[in-house]
Design a protein around this motif. Structure first.
Motif, PDB file in Angstrom:
ATOM      1  N   GLU A  87       0.542  -1.235  -0.151  1.00  0.00           N
ATOM      2  CA  GLU A  87      -0.091   0.015   0.390  1.00  0.00           C
ATOM      3  C   GLU A  87       0.610   1.624  -0.009  1.00  0.00           C
ATOM      4  O   GLU A  87       0.919   2.304  -0.470  1.00  0.00           O
ATOM      5  N   LYS A  88       1.794   1.393   0.724  1.00  0.00           N
ATOM      6  CA  LYS A  88       2.564   2.285   0.878  1.00  0.00           C
ATOM      7  C   LYS A  88       3.545   2.892  -0.416  1.00  0.00           C
ATOM      8  O   LYS A  88       3.874   4.151  -0.435  1.00  0.00           O
ATOM      9  N   ALA A  89       3.704   1.408  -1.099  1.00  0.00           N
ATOM     10  CA  ALA A  89       4.820   1.649  -2.464  1.00  0.00           C
ATOM     11  C   ALA A  89       3.720   2.633  -3.041  1.00  0.00           C
ATOM     12  O   ALA A  89       4.770   3.285  -4.408  1.00  0.00           O
ATOM     13  N   VAL A  90       2.321   1.677  -3.104  1.00  0.00           N
ATOM     14  CA  VAL A  90       0.929   1.827  -4.174  1.00  0.00           C
ATOM     15  C   VAL A  90       1.049   3.881  -4.565  1.00  0.00           C
ATOM     16  O   VAL A  90       0.485   4.313  -5.651  1.00  0.00           O
ATOM     17  N   GLU A  91       1.115   4.134  -3.167  1.00  0.00           N
ATOM     18  CA  GLU A  91       1.001   5.404  -3.068  1.00  0.00           C
ATOM     19  C   GLU A  91       2.143   6.298  -4.365  1.00  0.00           C
ATOM     20  O   GLU A  91       2.246   7.382  -4.648  1.00  0.00           O
ATOM     21  N   ASN A  92       3.133   5.491  -4.114  1.00  0.00           N
ATOM     22  CA  ASN A  92       4.529   6.102  -5.122  1.00  0.00           C
ATOM     23  C   ASN A  92       4.740   7.761  -5.262  1.00  0.00           C
ATOM     24  O   ASN A  92       4.872   8.302  -6.024  1.00  0.00           O
ATOM     25  N   ASN A  93       5.540   8.107  -3.839  1.00  0.00           N
ATOM     26  CA  ASN A  93       5.959   8.933  -3.618  1.00  0.00           C
ATOM     27  C   ASN A  93       7.216   8.745  -3.057  1.00  0.00           C
ATOM     28  O   ASN A  93       8.026   7.605  -3.742  1.00  0.00           O
ATOM     29  N   SER A  94       8.370   9.710  -3.718  1.00  0.00           N
ATOM     30  CA  SER A  94      10.256   9.927  -3.735  1.00  0.00           C
ATOM     31  C   SER A  94      10.070   8.795  -2.507  1.00  0.00           C
ATOM     32  O   SER A  94      11.299   8.186  -2.887  1.00  0.00           O
ATOM     33  N   ASP A  95       9.647   7.821  -2.084  1.00  0.00           N
ATOM     34  CA  ASP A  95       9.711   7.010  -1.240  1.00  0.00           C
ATOM     35  C   ASP A  95       9.856   5.448  -1.383  1.00  0.00           C
ATOM     36  O   ASP A  95       9.491   4.650  -0.366  1.00  0.00           O
ATOM     37  N   ARG A  96       9.396   5.193  -2.357  1.00  0.00           N
ATOM     38  CA  ARG A  96       8.319   4.492  -3.252  1.00  0.00           C
ATOM     39  C   ARG A  96       9.266   2.706  -2.508  1.00  0.00           C
ATOM     40  O   ARG A  96       8.742   2.569  -2.377  1.00  0.00           O
ATOM     41  N   CYS A  97      10.602   3.184  -3.293  1.00  0.00           N
ATOM     42  CA  CYS A  97      11.686   1.965  -3.125  1.00  0.00           C
ATOM     43  C   CYS A  97      11.646   1.200  -1.952  1.00  0.00           C
ATOM     44  O   CYS A  97      11.491   0.384  -1.849  1.00  0.00           O
ATOM     45  N   TYR A  98      11.803   2.661  -0.642  1.00  0.00           N
ATOM     46  CA  TYR A  98      12.168   2.335   0.804  1.00  0.00           C
ATOM     47  C   TYR A  98      11.103   1.744   1.612  1.00  0.00           C
ATOM     48  O   TYR A  98      10.893   0.065   1.617  1.00  0.00           O
ATOM     49  N   HIS A  99       9.604   1.874   0.867  1.00  0.00           N
ATOM     50  CA  HIS A  99       8.896   0.855   1.083  1.00  0.00           C
ATOM     51  C   HIS A  99       7.977  -0.650   0.487  1.00  0.00           C
ATOM     52  O   HIS A  99       7.723  -1.545   1.513  1.00  0.00           O
ATOM     53  N   CYS A 100       9.101  -0.642  -0.551  1.00  0.00           N
ATOM     54  CA  CYS A 100       8.761  -1.790  -1.364  1.00  0.00           C
ATOM     55  C   CYS A 100       9.669  -2.893  -0.855  1.00  0.00           C
ATOM     56  O   CYS A 100       9.039  -4.278  -0.606  1.00  0.00           O
ATOM     57  N   LYS A 101      11.089  -2.291  -0.914  1.00  0.00           N
ATOM     58  CA  LYS A 101      11.489  -2.940  -0.125  1.00  0.00           C
ATOM     59  C   LYS A 101      11.940  -3.787   1.334  1.00  0.00           C
ATOM     60  O   LYS A 101      12.118  -4.724   1.657  1.00  0.00           O
ATOM     61  N   LYS A 102      11.193  -2.369   1.762  1.00  0.00           N
ATOM     62  CA  LYS A 102      10.980  -3.289   3.398  1.00  0.00           C
ATOM     63  C   LYS A 102       9.911  -4.136   3.692  1.00  0.00           C
ATOM     64  O   LYS A 102      10.246  -5.248   4.466  1.00  0.00           O
ATOM     65  N   VAL A 103       8.838  -4.313   3.284  1.00  0.00           N
ATOM     66  CA  VAL A 103       7.654  -5.798   3.022  1.00  0.00           C
ATOM     67  C   VAL A 103       8.269  -6.798   1.893  1.00  0.00           C
ATOM     68  O   VAL A 103       8.190  -7.352   2.669  1.00  0.00           O
ATOM     69  N   ILE A 104       8.822  -6.682   1.007  1.00  0.00           N
ATOM     70  CA  ILE A 104      10.078  -7.589   0.597  1.00  0.00           C
ATOM     71  C   ILE A 104      10.787  -8.205   1.629  1.00  0.00           C
ATOM     72  O   ILE A 104      10.822  -9.907   1.279  1.00  0.00           O
TER      73      ILE A 104
END
Length: 272
Positions: A87-104
């Motif tokens: 969800e936080k990555a889907v918002e697609n702000n400049s920290d998208r990759c941070y949130h995606c990596k955290k989940v993965i």
């Protein structure tokens, strides 16, 4: 001038892998993680390769991972993450990759059950805008190739010597990187981009990106692929197919493909 050779770095990597075992490799099937898995095999250490599939990963990449796992005879596990979990990555702000990596990587860490988790970052990954590196550090994920100071070119060179088919594989980032920042990512948008890039693969293009700017598709091509596009019939065919996918406008970026081009505005703002 440094006298440390590529072979020295490779040997340092093998030595560090013996100190980290048993471990889990985050395996994407790209140049870096494939080389890291091959190096771990050469080192004779106890490890398992784990791939996390998300809606951000093209089907083509998932199939290539399966082929590599079989070819390299890896002990391999595949995990799945749904779009709602990002969800936080889907918002697609400049920290998208941070949130995606955290989940993965939290998913991989849970699976690792106490074993060390490593991944394939190299020296060249310290450039550009990479908030995902922050997530890896916070989670304690190890980057042995970065520690050994291996560059992308050295990894390609060593991969070729090891007979890996990925030695000259074009770089492949996730589909989310195709969407302009602050434009919310959706399943439909990801599917549209994936189909567009698959069409371009079938047309013979090798290194490119289809960037999604709402109703506009911005196509970036490598130097070699820019030669191929200079065919009016091919241009018309490509434009027609992408418009049928839902893009109102199809444009060609006059600059050659460059990894991380969506980060340009962020980097310029940070420099001000």
């Amino acid at each position: 001038m440094s006298t440390v050779t590529t072979t020295d770095k490779y040997n340092l990597l093998l030595e560090s892998l013996t100190e980290l075992e048993p471990f889990i490799i985050a395996f994407s099937g790209g140049v870096d993680s494939t080389f890291l898995a091959a190096a771990a095999t050469k080192a004779g250490v106890d490890f398992e390769a784990v791939t996390v599939n998300t809606p951000f990963v093209p089907e083509r990449e998932i199939k290539e991972v399966a082929e590599l796992v079989e070819k390299l005879d890896l002990n391999h596990q595949q995990l799945e993450i749904e779009l709602r979990e990002l969800e936080k990555a889907v918002e697609n702000n400049s920290d998208r990759c941070y949130h995606c990596k955290k989940v993965i990587f939290n998913k991989i860490i849970d699976y690792a059950a106490g074993k060390t988790v490593i991944e394939g970052s190299n020296v060249d990954d310290q450039g550009d805008y990479r908030p995902g590196r922050k997530a890896l550090k916070e989670l304690g994920v190890k980057s042995p190739m970065l520690a050994a100071a291996l560059t992308k070119n050295e990894i390609r060179e060593l991969s070729k010597k090891l007979g890996l088919s990925t030695w000259n594989k074009p770089s492949m980032s996730c589909l989310a990187t195709r969407v302009s920042y602050d434009d919310r990512i959706s399943a439909d948008k990801l599917e549209k981009i994936e189909i567009a890039e698959e069409l371009m693969h079938r047309m013979g293009f090798e290194q490119f990106r289809v960037r999604d700017h709402s109703n506009l598709a911005r196509i970036e091509l490598s130097e070699a692929d820019r030669e191929k596009i200079l065919d009016l019939k091919l241009m018309d065919k490509l434009s027609d197919k992408l418009q049928k996918l839902g893009f109102q406008y199809v444009t060609l970026d006059l600059s050659a493909y460059k990894s991380g081009s969506m980060n340009k505005e962020i980097l310029e703002a940070k420099d001000e």
